[in-house]
Scaffold this motif. Sequence first.
Motif, PDB file in Angstrom:
ATOM      1  N   MET A   1       3.251  93.304  73.761  1.00 44.16           N
ATOM      2  CA  MET A   1       4.535  93.673  73.152  1.00 44.16           C
ATOM      3  C   MET A   1       4.317  94.709  72.050  1.00 44.16           C
ATOM      4  O   MET A   1       3.260  94.758  71.454  1.00 44.16           O
ATOM      5  N   GLU A   6       7.685  89.788  63.171  1.00 46.09           N
ATOM      6  CA  GLU A   6       7.730  88.431  63.649  1.00 46.09           C
ATOM      7  C   GLU A   6       9.118  87.871  63.454  1.00 46.09           C
ATOM      8  O   GLU A   6       9.841  88.239  62.547  1.00 46.09           O
ATOM      9  N   VAL A 199      15.330  88.537  78.838  1.00 46.79           N
ATOM     10  CA  VAL A 199      15.309  89.602  77.842  1.00 46.79           C
ATOM     11  C   VAL A 199      15.447  90.934  78.559  1.00 46.79           C
ATOM     12  O   VAL A 199      14.605  91.290  79.380  1.00 46.79           O
ATOM     13  N   THR A 224       5.192  90.082  83.485  1.00 48.05           N
ATOM     14  CA  THR A 224       4.527  88.797  83.654  1.00 48.05           C
ATOM     15  C   THR A 224       5.508  87.648  83.672  1.00 48.05           C
ATOM     16  O   THR A 224       5.245  86.596  84.210  1.00 48.05           O
ATOM     17  N   LEU A 225       6.644  87.833  83.090  1.00 41.66           N
ATOM     18  CA  LEU A 225       7.602  86.742  83.020  1.00 41.66           C
ATOM     19  C   LEU A 225       8.840  87.089  83.824  1.00 41.66           C
ATOM     20  O   LEU A 225       9.290  88.212  83.799  1.00 41.66           O
ATOM     21  N   ALA A 227      11.372  86.248  82.827  1.00 42.89           N
ATOM     22  CA  ALA A 227      12.350  86.279  81.754  1.00 42.89           C
ATOM     23  C   ALA A 227      12.560  87.667  81.181  1.00 42.89           C
ATOM     24  O   ALA A 227      13.282  87.835  80.216  1.00 42.89           O
TER      25      ALA A 227
ATOM     26  N   GLU B   5       2.306  86.414  77.409  1.00 43.25           N
ATOM     27  CA  GLU B   5       3.669  86.173  76.970  1.00 43.25           C
ATOM     28  C   GLU B   5       4.143  84.873  77.568  1.00 43.25           C
ATOM     29  O   GLU B   5       4.050  84.673  78.773  1.00 43.25           O
ATOM     30  N   ILE B   6       4.647  84.008  76.735  1.00 41.44           N
ATOM     31  CA  ILE B   6       5.037  82.672  77.185  1.00 41.44           C
ATOM     32  C   ILE B   6       6.501  82.428  76.870  1.00 41.44           C
ATOM     33  O   ILE B   6       6.903  82.481  75.708  1.00 41.44           O
ATOM     34  N   LYS B   7       7.274  82.163  77.909  1.00 49.82           N
ATOM     35  CA  LYS B   7       8.657  81.770  77.643  1.00 49.82           C
ATOM     36  C   LYS B   7       8.673  80.274  77.397  1.00 49.82           C
ATOM     37  O   LYS B   7       8.178  79.492  78.216  1.00 49.82           O
ATOM     38  N   HIS B  46       3.725  85.380  67.447  1.00 43.59           N
ATOM     39  CA  HIS B  46       2.344  85.517  67.945  1.00 43.59           C
ATOM     40  C   HIS B  46       1.521  84.346  67.445  1.00 43.59           C
ATOM     41  O   HIS B  46       1.652  83.935  66.290  1.00 43.59           O
ATOM     42  N   VAL B  55       2.042  85.213  72.919  1.00 43.00           N
ATOM     43  CA  VAL B  55       3.315  85.638  72.344  1.00 43.00           C
ATOM     44  C   VAL B  55       4.374  84.698  72.879  1.00 43.00           C
ATOM     45  O   VAL B  55       4.717  84.738  74.049  1.00 43.00           O
ATOM     46  N   GLN B  57       7.962  83.472  73.498  1.00 50.12           N
ATOM     47  CA  GLN B  57       9.376  83.860  73.510  1.00 50.12           C
ATOM     48  C   GLN B  57      10.144  82.552  73.465  1.00 50.12           C
ATOM     49  O   GLN B  57      10.186  81.832  74.457  1.00 50.12           O
ATOM     50  N   SER B  79       7.506  78.756  80.841  1.00 45.77           N
ATOM     51  CA  SER B  79       6.188  78.178  81.072  1.00 45.77           C
ATOM     52  C   SER B  79       6.048  76.832  80.373  1.00 45.77           C
ATOM     53  O   SER B  79       5.191  76.044  80.729  1.00 45.77           O
TER      54      SER B  79
END
Lengths: 573, 201, 214
Positions: A1, A6, A199, A224-225, A227, B5-7, B46, B55, B57, B79
């Motif tokens: 990203m 943050e 998103v 990767t997502l 989402a 990246e993790i939802k 993070h 990361v 989400q 996830s």
Amino acid sequence: MEDESEGSLSPSQDSIQTPAVLPWDRFSNWLHCACVVTFDLELGQAMEIIYPSHIRMTEKEKMNICYLSFPDSNSGCMGDTQFHFRIRQCPGRKQIIKSHVEYNRECPIQLKSDDAHYYGFVFFRQTKDRSIRRGYFQKSVVLISRLPFVALFSQLVSIIAPEYFENGEPSLEAACHDIDQWGPPVPGETMNLPIFGTVLQVRIPTHKDKLVGAGQTRTQSVPTLPAQSILPSLFEVDIYTAFQTILPHVQMLWELMLTGEPLVVMAASPSVTSNTVQSLVSLISPFHYCSDYRPYFTIHDSEFKEYTTKTQAPPSVILGVTNPFFAKTLQHWPHIIRIGEMAGEASVPKGFNKLKKASSLKTLDCKPGVYTQYKPFLMKDKGILKRLIKGMQTKRPVEAQNAILRRHFLELTQSFMIPLERYMASLMPLQRNISPHKGPPSLRQFDVDEFVKTLHQSGPQLTSIVKGEWDGLYRKFFRSPNFEGWLYHRQYEVNQKLQVLHMEALCQANLLDWIQDKEEVEIVDLVLRIREKLKFATNNSVAVKPENINKLEKHMTTIISSLPEDLQSVLNT
Amino acid sequence: MSLREIKLCLLGDSGVGKSSIVLRFVRDQYKDHVESTIGASFMTKHLVVDDNTYVFQIWDTAGQEKYRALAPMYYRGASAAIVVYDVTRECSFPAVKDWVRELRHNVPGNMVVAIAGNKCDLTELREVRTEDAKQYAEDIDAIFTETSALTAENIKELFESIARRLPPEEIYRPNSGVYNIRKTDNPEKKRQCCSGSNKSS
Amino acid sequence: MAAGPYNYSYIFKYIIIGDMGVGKSCLLHQFTEKKFMADCPHTIGVEFGTRIIEVSGQKIKLQIWDTAGQERFRAVTRSYYRGAAGALMVYDITRRSTYNHLSSWLTDARNLTNPNTVIFLIGNKSDLEAQRDVTYEEAKQFADENGLMFLECSAKTGDNVEDAFLDTAKKIYQNIQDGSLDLNAAESGVQHKPATPRTTLNTDQQPSDKGCAC
């Protein structure tokens, strides 16, 4: 990203509380409101919800939205239909969106926030439903905005509406709340916009981008997502699909759009008309299309009388219509486009290449095509047509066809534009004529005849293979609102630049020497002039170097201190 | 060193402290009065765990009943999910079971589930026994922890455990079948030992 | 004539004097912005407005000084009056007291300005006819007796405002033309004495490379 701060993805938020942001401030950076329009047995179309609830619209605006949120002819539109429209904002005291002021400075001109119109992005659902009195469920979710982000908002309403139809008001509330967490649109930035568990990622172009309008191809990498959804563009529409049935005539349409000719697009569905009208507008990018255009227009529109009057020549507008009634009403219009369904996917339809006479258009059941007697100034570029037809036959993906088409017209428009820019540059005053004590010099007047003379040496033939009467095309362009708009905008930009140069001249002048032999009133005049310059710098906060501002402030202090004391206290307030 | 990246989604009754947990994790802040979430809130953070950067989400969903039907949008494709209850309110615990049931039904097998009993600092008001909740979590093979957003107890650890529990990236298959909730000798279940696996892209 | 450093031929300094609340700032604003300021805060110290007008084909920049009418701000008085080519003396037609104070204002003006300074009497708020407290006739008589030009104006509607400022300029210009205003007397560059008002930018007198970005 990317390096976001943050916390929330909105850049304006950080770990320190920002009390200045009120509820709905961020929402209004993008949307004016979200509405639900329903069909009431007694009233006809009616506004069921406006969200957020504090948004006020005039009766006229509400009425226009209601009529424009439903397709004209219900029969054709079972299931879900998406389209967009454009209406006039009623004059009156308007809330100024601060982020739009900054946004408008940096964005491409075709994407400016419109302070006289609203765009409406509609998701209409019609299904059979025995539980309802008439047997049909008919409702629309509409997003209203001043920003012409067609692709983004169409995508957005397609995410929100199905949820609303399933789960009712709480989803609308949740959606608007999600949007209220978005950072403001900042040209040059890639925005991450969370909505309903996904998103949306999209880049906001700037006016400095080299290829605004060339379209970006979809990125190859899969996120990767699930989402995350990357939008290839904020605003691009599917122009290839729009023009598929009339490809041979698109260059002529480009001329019509450039010169602000009135045009009506007739089709069976508002999705088709809105996509086609928007595609037409985007043809002349990077020119801003300055006349009015209505991607979807009905007989109930408040401008119906104004635009369909037969007592005057048709106005310079583009209308997209689906009601067969218009075929008769607008029969006198000089250019009519009828869009129908494609016969078969890979085949080129019959009569593809022929232009049709307007008189043969009787009802909406006519064959698709372009009805006009216009003779183009430029000769048709057959190369691009061949390429696109080949693409049709080899089933090239729509995105690729779009990219080819967009790029072609972008280059054509740029070829048209370059001589204008060159001539504009020649109207600039000379650097040496910028004197600090006279006002900033102004741009020479644009002389049409003088310009046309330059075409011989440095016209579009230098950058385009298209041949024809370019000067005839220019002359027609000069009589159009697009030229007025372009000229006004460029003059404004140049005058801003001249102000900056003038300021720099003032900074560099040896003012202390200069005031030695001046009367008190002249010195006061100088102080006032410096103050005005500083005020201009603050208000415009652009392109004026901070060191110049400091220099001027210093000058001013020194000059004032050279004056008698009683005058010093007067000037130092 | 990889970046993933993790939802992640928070579920649970209204008022158990989901938003407070998120606020503590993301900004290391605590507010006495947090407004009831409308729809959902979105934040990112993070976190470095065993040399890998994650990361998160984070979708913090509304607990109120009227937003219940929206939840699938927020946990779809996630996830990991944290199902939160309030240790001082027994009535907030049954909802945990409802959520777990819903997740198992709708979501593919690899989702990491964590059960978090929040407000554990309020020792005198406790209503849910730690052992009971822990047992339930073991039964369904979920992470269990008691947290306090107020004191920050176990908040970071919660997310760290989730990160360690995540399957290595290539095993992530969105369309794999329904997760088996009962304890079996299924060898696949044992891949929870893949902590800190370093599959960088 | 504008070959000098400016693109105007003259600068005329105006001052606006009169009691507090008669509408001095509003008159200035109406003249420079062509708008009426409904919510006008009390002037503190001195505020300036400028506008370039044309008289007999000449561009003239008006440098207008607007002050608060209160007594305590009279500390800056000298600098205020010094070098003024024109003085607009304002009273409020709906408040008699402001008219009664005119003699006092006129005395100041006469003492602190050049004998050739053009003084123009303005009866402001002419739009409030119903609340009139001073008749046109008596004010006209006062003006005539004291050799002042006179107009009733309304900063709110704009009525006569342009004329007041312009007529003053015309008179000043006329004085220059018929020699009653000696421009050259300012040459010694005195800043402490009530200098001859305005100044000109006679091209011959300015060394052309001063301040020019050539």
